[in-house]
Design a protein around this motif. Sequence first.
Motif, PDB file in Angstrom:
ATOM      1  N   ARG A  36      40.764   9.717  74.955  1.00  0.00           N
ATOM      2  CA  ARG A  36      39.983  10.924  74.601  1.00  0.00           C
ATOM      3  C   ARG A  36      38.555  10.536  74.230  1.00  0.00           C
ATOM      4  N   GLN A  37      38.412   9.427  73.496  1.00  0.00           N
ATOM      5  CA  GLN A  37      37.058   8.962  73.111  1.00  0.00           C
ATOM      6  C   GLN A  37      36.240   8.585  74.348  1.00  0.00           C
ATOM      7  N   ALA A  40      34.600  11.694  75.556  1.00  0.00           N
ATOM      8  CA  ALA A  40      34.195  12.617  74.492  1.00  0.00           C
ATOM      9  C   ALA A  40      32.859  13.273  74.848  1.00  0.00           C
ATOM     10  N   LYS A  41      32.568  14.380  74.179  1.00  0.00           N
ATOM     11  CA  LYS A  41      31.309  15.105  74.371  1.00  0.00           C
ATOM     12  C   LYS A  41      30.128  14.141  74.344  1.00  0.00           C
ATOM     13  N   SER A  43      29.449  11.566  76.057  1.00  0.00           N
ATOM     14  CA  SER A  43      29.685  10.141  76.326  1.00  0.00           C
ATOM     15  C   SER A  43      29.298   9.769  77.761  1.00  0.00           C
ATOM     16  N   LEU A  46      32.017  10.750  80.202  1.00  0.00           N
ATOM     17  CA  LEU A  46      31.993  12.163  80.610  1.00  0.00           C
ATOM     18  C   LEU A  46      30.927  12.392  81.684  1.00  0.00           C
ATOM     19  N   ILE A  58      33.224  19.910  83.832  1.00  0.00           N
ATOM     20  CA  ILE A  58      32.795  20.036  82.429  1.00  0.00           C
ATOM     21  C   ILE A  58      32.862  21.498  82.011  1.00  0.00           C
ATOM     22  N   ASP A  60      32.185  23.807  78.430  1.00  0.00           N
ATOM     23  CA  ASP A  60      31.712  23.820  77.041  1.00  0.00           C
ATOM     24  C   ASP A  60      31.375  22.414  76.543  1.00  0.00           C
ATOM     25  N   GLU A  62      32.693  19.648  77.303  1.00  0.00           N
ATOM     26  CA  GLU A  62      33.831  18.717  77.272  1.00  0.00           C
ATOM     27  C   GLU A  62      34.479  18.637  78.645  1.00  0.00           C
ATOM     28  N   ASN A  64      36.888  19.316  81.448  1.00  0.00           N
ATOM     29  CA  ASN A  64      37.768  20.435  81.767  1.00  0.00           C
ATOM     30  C   ASN A  64      39.103  19.854  82.261  1.00  0.00           C
ATOM     31  N   ARG A  65      40.019  19.650  81.317  1.00  0.00           N
ATOM     32  CA  ARG A  65      41.263  18.937  81.620  1.00  0.00           C
ATOM     33  C   ARG A  65      42.120  19.632  82.673  1.00  0.00           C
TER      34      ARG A  65
END
Length: 197
Positions: A36-37, A40-41, A43, A46, A58, A60, A62, A64-65
Amino acid sequence: MSVIGLTGGIASGKSTVSRLLAAHGFVIVDADIAARQAVAKGSEGLRQVETVFGPEAIKDGEMNRSYIGQQIFHDEEKRLALNGIIHPIVREIMEEEKQSALAAGKPVIMDIPLLYENKLEETVDAVWVVYVTKEVQLERLMKRNDLDKEAALARIASQLSIEDKKERADVVIDNNGTLLDLERRINEIVAEYYKSH
């Protein structure tokens, strides 16, 4: 101090075991948290995901899982591309946490769900496997994730069988009983560990 790889099957109770071991002074380095890290937002991970999978990846700020999940579910190439971004970052995060715990003289638990599947047993001093029978695993997974039998079996089948993991383990942590049974087993294992280290 040594480095223990902790693994088990899905819904075998690995998180509970990690919590109990942490209470005994072990430092838990968790692959899921590191993953998750890694994305992370804000990063670098990402940013790489967005480059490879496009702006829809992506939401918001984060990852988009659900979108990524749909992308990689049926597409081996995309799954490998995602792993190619996340795995090196995860390894780096986990290595850093491991080294700082060892430097502080603490025993380390590397909590890695797919330890055997990703052939990581050589990276640890011993492997502890949280074990439940397939029946218990199925029942707990259906209940925990609100899945029907077929969906739960499919998830279980996507991993190496729990019996195989048990065979290869240095220490088996049986979690078929109650929480009290588990706590007793953990106390035995920890006492044994500290006696020999």
